[in-house]
Every structure is written in C-alpha cells, then in structure tokens.
Design a protein around this motif. Structure first.
Motif, PDB file in Angstrom:
ATOM      1  N   GLU A  91       0.830  -1.204   0.000  1.00  0.00           N
ATOM      2  CA  GLU A  91       0.000   0.000   0.000  1.00  0.00           C
ATOM      3  C   GLU A  91       0.872   1.264   0.000  1.00  0.00           C
ATOM      4  O   GLU A  91       0.637   2.202  -0.756  1.00  0.00           O
ATOM      5  CB  GLU A  91      -0.910  -0.030   1.228  1.00  0.00           C
ATOM      6  CG  GLU A  91      -2.102   0.835   1.111  1.00  0.00           C
ATOM      7  CD  GLU A  91      -3.087   0.590   2.235  1.00  0.00           C
ATOM      8  OE1 GLU A  91      -4.246   0.961   2.031  1.00  0.00           O
ATOM      9  OE2 GLU A  91      -2.722   0.069   3.302  1.00  0.00           O
ATOM     10  N   GLN A  92       1.905   1.275   0.822  1.00  0.00           N
ATOM     11  CA  GLN A  92       2.805   2.425   0.890  1.00  0.00           C
ATOM     12  C   GLN A  92       3.559   2.604  -0.429  1.00  0.00           C
ATOM     13  O   GLN A  92       3.688   3.712  -0.939  1.00  0.00           O
ATOM     14  CB  GLN A  92       3.794   2.279   2.038  1.00  0.00           C
ATOM     15  CG  GLN A  92       4.756   3.447   2.147  1.00  0.00           C
ATOM     16  CD  GLN A  92       5.708   3.305   3.320  1.00  0.00           C
ATOM     17  OE1 GLN A  92       5.570   2.436   4.168  1.00  0.00           O
ATOM     18  NE2 GLN A  92       6.704   4.176   3.361  1.00  0.00           N
ATOM     19  N   TYR A  93       4.071   1.509  -0.989  1.00  0.00           N
ATOM     20  CA  TYR A  93       4.797   1.563  -2.262  1.00  0.00           C
ATOM     21  C   TYR A  93       3.909   2.160  -3.361  1.00  0.00           C
ATOM     22  O   TYR A  93       4.343   3.028  -4.122  1.00  0.00           O
ATOM     23  CB  TYR A  93       5.266   0.157  -2.657  1.00  0.00           C
ATOM     24  CG  TYR A  93       6.107   0.131  -3.909  1.00  0.00           C
ATOM     25  CD1 TYR A  93       7.487   0.257  -3.843  1.00  0.00           C
ATOM     26  CD2 TYR A  93       5.521  -0.007  -5.167  1.00  0.00           C
ATOM     27  CE1 TYR A  93       8.265   0.240  -4.989  1.00  0.00           C
ATOM     28  CE2 TYR A  93       6.286  -0.026  -6.315  1.00  0.00           C
ATOM     29  CZ  TYR A  93       7.658   0.094  -6.225  1.00  0.00           C
ATOM     30  OH  TYR A  93       8.415   0.082  -7.374  1.00  0.00           O
ATOM     31  N   CYS A  94       2.681   1.696  -3.418  1.00  0.00           N
ATOM     32  CA  CYS A  94       1.753   2.197  -4.435  1.00  0.00           C
ATOM     33  C   CYS A  94       1.476   3.684  -4.229  1.00  0.00           C
ATOM     34  O   CYS A  94       1.434   4.452  -5.197  1.00  0.00           O
ATOM     35  CB  CYS A  94       0.462   1.390  -4.413  1.00  0.00           C
ATOM     36  SG  CYS A  94       0.672  -0.291  -5.047  1.00  0.00           S
ATOM     37  N   SER A  95       1.315   4.085  -2.995  1.00  0.00           N
ATOM     38  CA  SER A  95       1.087   5.504  -2.692  1.00  0.00           C
ATOM     39  C   SER A  95       2.274   6.351  -3.136  1.00  0.00           C
ATOM     40  O   SER A  95       2.107   7.404  -3.749  1.00  0.00           O
ATOM     41  CB  SER A  95       0.836   5.672  -1.195  1.00  0.00           C
ATOM     42  OG  SER A  95       0.721   7.026  -0.861  1.00  0.00           O
ATOM     43  N   GLU A  96       3.481   5.884  -2.853  1.00  0.00           N
ATOM     44  CA  GLU A  96       4.702   6.612  -3.213  1.00  0.00           C
ATOM     45  C   GLU A  96       4.917   6.697  -4.721  1.00  0.00           C
ATOM     46  O   GLU A  96       5.585   7.607  -5.204  1.00  0.00           O
ATOM     47  CB  GLU A  96       5.922   5.952  -2.566  1.00  0.00           C
ATOM     48  CG  GLU A  96       5.970   6.109  -1.056  1.00  0.00           C
ATOM     49  CD  GLU A  96       7.057   5.263  -0.404  1.00  0.00           C
ATOM     50  OE1 GLU A  96       7.776   4.513  -1.131  1.00  0.00           O
ATOM     51  OE2 GLU A  96       7.171   5.332   0.826  1.00  0.00           O
ATOM     52  N   HIS A  97       4.373   5.743  -5.476  1.00  0.00           N
ATOM     53  CA  HIS A  97       4.590   5.682  -6.927  1.00  0.00           C
ATOM     54  C   HIS A  97       3.323   6.010  -7.724  1.00  0.00           C
ATOM     55  O   HIS A  97       3.252   5.716  -8.927  1.00  0.00           O
ATOM     56  CB  HIS A  97       5.135   4.308  -7.317  1.00  0.00           C
ATOM     57  CG  HIS A  97       6.521   4.072  -6.812  1.00  0.00           C
ATOM     58  ND1 HIS A  97       6.771   3.550  -5.558  1.00  0.00           N
ATOM     59  CD2 HIS A  97       7.729   4.344  -7.353  1.00  0.00           C
ATOM     60  CE1 HIS A  97       8.072   3.493  -5.360  1.00  0.00           C
ATOM     61  NE2 HIS A  97       8.687   3.965  -6.440  1.00  0.00           N
ATOM     62  N   ASN A  98       2.350   6.622  -7.055  1.00  0.00           N
ATOM     63  CA  ASN A  98       1.104   7.056  -7.708  1.00  0.00           C
ATOM     64  C   ASN A  98       0.388   5.912  -8.445  1.00  0.00           C
ATOM     65  O   ASN A  98      -0.106   6.098  -9.556  1.00  0.00           O
ATOM     66  CB  ASN A  98       1.339   8.212  -8.661  1.00  0.00           C
ATOM     67  CG  ASN A  98       1.845   9.436  -7.921  1.00  0.00           C
ATOM     68  OD1 ASN A  98       1.326   9.780  -6.857  1.00  0.00           O
ATOM     69  ND2 ASN A  98       2.868  10.081  -8.452  1.00  0.00           N
ATOM     70  N   ILE A  99       0.370   4.742  -7.829  1.00  0.00           N
ATOM     71  CA  ILE A  99      -0.354   3.594  -8.375  1.00  0.00           C
ATOM     72  C   ILE A  99      -1.655   3.483  -7.577  1.00  0.00           C
ATOM     73  O   ILE A  99      -1.632   3.368  -6.350  1.00  0.00           O
ATOM     74  CB  ILE A  99       0.466   2.290  -8.239  1.00  0.00           C
ATOM     75  CG1 ILE A  99       1.795   2.426  -8.996  1.00  0.00           C
ATOM     76  CG2 ILE A  99      -0.338   1.104  -8.739  1.00  0.00           C
ATOM     77  CD1 ILE A  99       2.788   1.334  -8.672  1.00  0.00           C
ATOM     78  N   MET A 100      -2.764   3.539  -8.279  1.00  0.00           N
ATOM     79  CA  MET A 100      -4.063   3.470  -7.624  1.00  0.00           C
ATOM     80  C   MET A 100      -4.380   2.029  -7.223  1.00  0.00           C
ATOM     81  O   MET A 100      -4.203   1.119  -8.031  1.00  0.00           O
ATOM     82  CB  MET A 100      -5.149   3.997  -8.566  1.00  0.00           C
ATOM     83  CG  MET A 100      -6.527   4.061  -7.942  1.00  0.00           C
ATOM     84  SD  MET A 100      -7.793   4.604  -9.121  1.00  0.00           S
ATOM     85  CE  MET A 100      -7.150   6.182  -9.624  1.00  0.00           C
ATOM     86  N   LEU A 101      -4.844   1.838  -6.001  1.00  0.00           N
ATOM     87  CA  LEU A 101      -5.283   0.537  -5.530  1.00  0.00           C
ATOM     88  C   LEU A 101      -6.801   0.511  -5.478  1.00  0.00           C
ATOM     89  O   LEU A 101      -7.421   1.419  -4.931  1.00  0.00           O
ATOM     90  CB  LEU A 101      -4.750   0.246  -4.126  1.00  0.00           C
ATOM     91  CG  LEU A 101      -3.280  -0.130  -4.005  1.00  0.00           C
ATOM     92  CD1 LEU A 101      -2.875  -0.168  -2.535  1.00  0.00           C
ATOM     93  CD2 LEU A 101      -3.032  -1.470  -4.654  1.00  0.00           C
ATOM     94  N   LYS A 102      -7.382  -0.515  -6.063  1.00  0.00           N
ATOM     95  CA  LYS A 102      -8.848  -0.714  -6.023  1.00  0.00           C
ATOM     96  C   LYS A 102      -9.077  -2.095  -5.461  1.00  0.00           C
ATOM     97  O   LYS A 102      -8.511  -3.074  -5.948  1.00  0.00           O
ATOM     98  CB  LYS A 102      -9.437  -0.623  -7.430  1.00  0.00           C
ATOM     99  CG  LYS A 102      -9.241   0.705  -8.093  1.00  0.00           C
ATOM    100  CD  LYS A 102     -10.517   1.446  -8.048  1.00  0.00           C
ATOM    101  CE  LYS A 102     -10.381   2.737  -8.834  1.00  0.00           C
ATOM    102  NZ  LYS A 102     -11.522   3.573  -8.633  1.00  0.00           N
ATOM    103  N   TYR A 103      -9.904  -2.182  -4.434  1.00  0.00           N
ATOM    104  CA  TYR A 103     -10.230  -3.476  -3.861  1.00  0.00           C
ATOM    105  C   TYR A 103     -11.626  -3.402  -3.270  1.00  0.00           C
ATOM    106  O   TYR A 103     -12.146  -2.333  -2.971  1.00  0.00           O
ATOM    107  CB  TYR A 103      -9.202  -3.898  -2.803  1.00  0.00           C
ATOM    108  CG  TYR A 103      -8.893  -2.841  -1.781  1.00  0.00           C
ATOM    109  CD1 TYR A 103      -9.646  -2.724  -0.624  1.00  0.00           C
ATOM    110  CD2 TYR A 103      -7.843  -1.938  -1.981  1.00  0.00           C
ATOM    111  CE1 TYR A 103      -9.364  -1.737   0.313  1.00  0.00           C
ATOM    112  CE2 TYR A 103      -7.562  -0.964  -1.051  1.00  0.00           C
ATOM    113  CZ  TYR A 103      -8.329  -0.877   0.093  1.00  0.00           C
ATOM    114  OH  TYR A 103      -8.057   0.108   1.004  1.00  0.00           O
ATOM    115  N   SER A 104     -12.227  -4.581  -3.130  1.00  0.00           N
ATOM    116  CA  SER A 104     -13.584  -4.608  -2.596  1.00  0.00           C
ATOM    117  C   SER A 104     -13.607  -5.040  -1.139  1.00  0.00           C
ATOM    118  O   SER A 104     -12.669  -5.499  -0.589  1.00  0.00           O
ATOM    119  CB  SER A 104     -14.450  -5.551  -3.416  1.00  0.00           C
ATOM    120  OG  SER A 104     -13.839  -6.800  -3.569  1.00  0.00           O
TER     121      SER A 104
END
Length: 109
Positions: A96-109
């Motif tokens: 989650e942190q890595y994605c936030s730092e690299h502007n990668i959107m996370l989508k989950y249900s």
C-alpha cells in the motif's frame, strides 16, 4: 487456444496489437511482489500481455489477494508498470505504501 484458462494467444502479439489504440489494458497476473514485480505462470501469454501494456494508455493489473507477495515463473515487469492494481482485498501495508509513493491506484472490494 489455451484450454486451461480459455485464452487465445497470437503467434506474434506485437504485430497483432499494432493497429489497435488501447485506452485501458486489464492484465491478469499470477504473482506480484515488490522485489520481483508482476509475474505470470504461462510463458505463451507473456508476449501478449507485454504487447497490450506497450500499447495501452492505462495499465490495470488484476489479481486476487493470494497473489500478493508471490512470484510466478515469468516476469511481466516492475510494479511501477501499473497505473492501477485491482484486487478482492486490501494488500499489506508495504504494498500500500509503495503504491502511494509511486502514484499507483489501488482498487479493492
């Protein structure tokens, strides 16, 4: 035709995708780890998946939560290849942190 997962794999994916303008590519992955990026278990599908990512404006990797932290046989590329990661559950804090730092959107249900 891959009967195991009901997918078609062209013999030359780069040529097959050449005339298409792809806005969004949804790519399934068998594994995703911060160290090894996205991976897949079928070598025949690698060229098709990579051709789709090279032609696409937005790349969405789709995987269930059991794939987080795992690496499969064939590398598809680093996590930063994704614009969006879709899953059924929230990944661990490091992802989650890595994605936030690299502007990668996370989508989950």
């Amino acid at each position: 035709m891959n009967k195991k997962n009901n997918s078609f794999t062209p013999t030359n994916a780069k040529e097959a995708f050449a005339p298409y303008n792809i806005t969004k590519a949804f790519i399934a992955a068998s594994g995703m780890s911060l160290a090894n990026g996205f991976s897949h278990s079928d070598p025949m599908e690698r060229e098709t998946k990579l051709a789709a990512t090279q032609k696409s404006e937005t790349i969405c990797f789709v995987l269930d939560d059991s794939k987080f932290g795992h690496t499969s046989l064939i590398s598809l590329g680093p996590v930063t290849l994704a614009n969006i990661i879709c899953s059924n559950k929230k990944p661990d804090a490091a992802i989650e942190q890595y994605c936030s730092e690299h502007n990668i959107m996370l989508k989950y249900s």
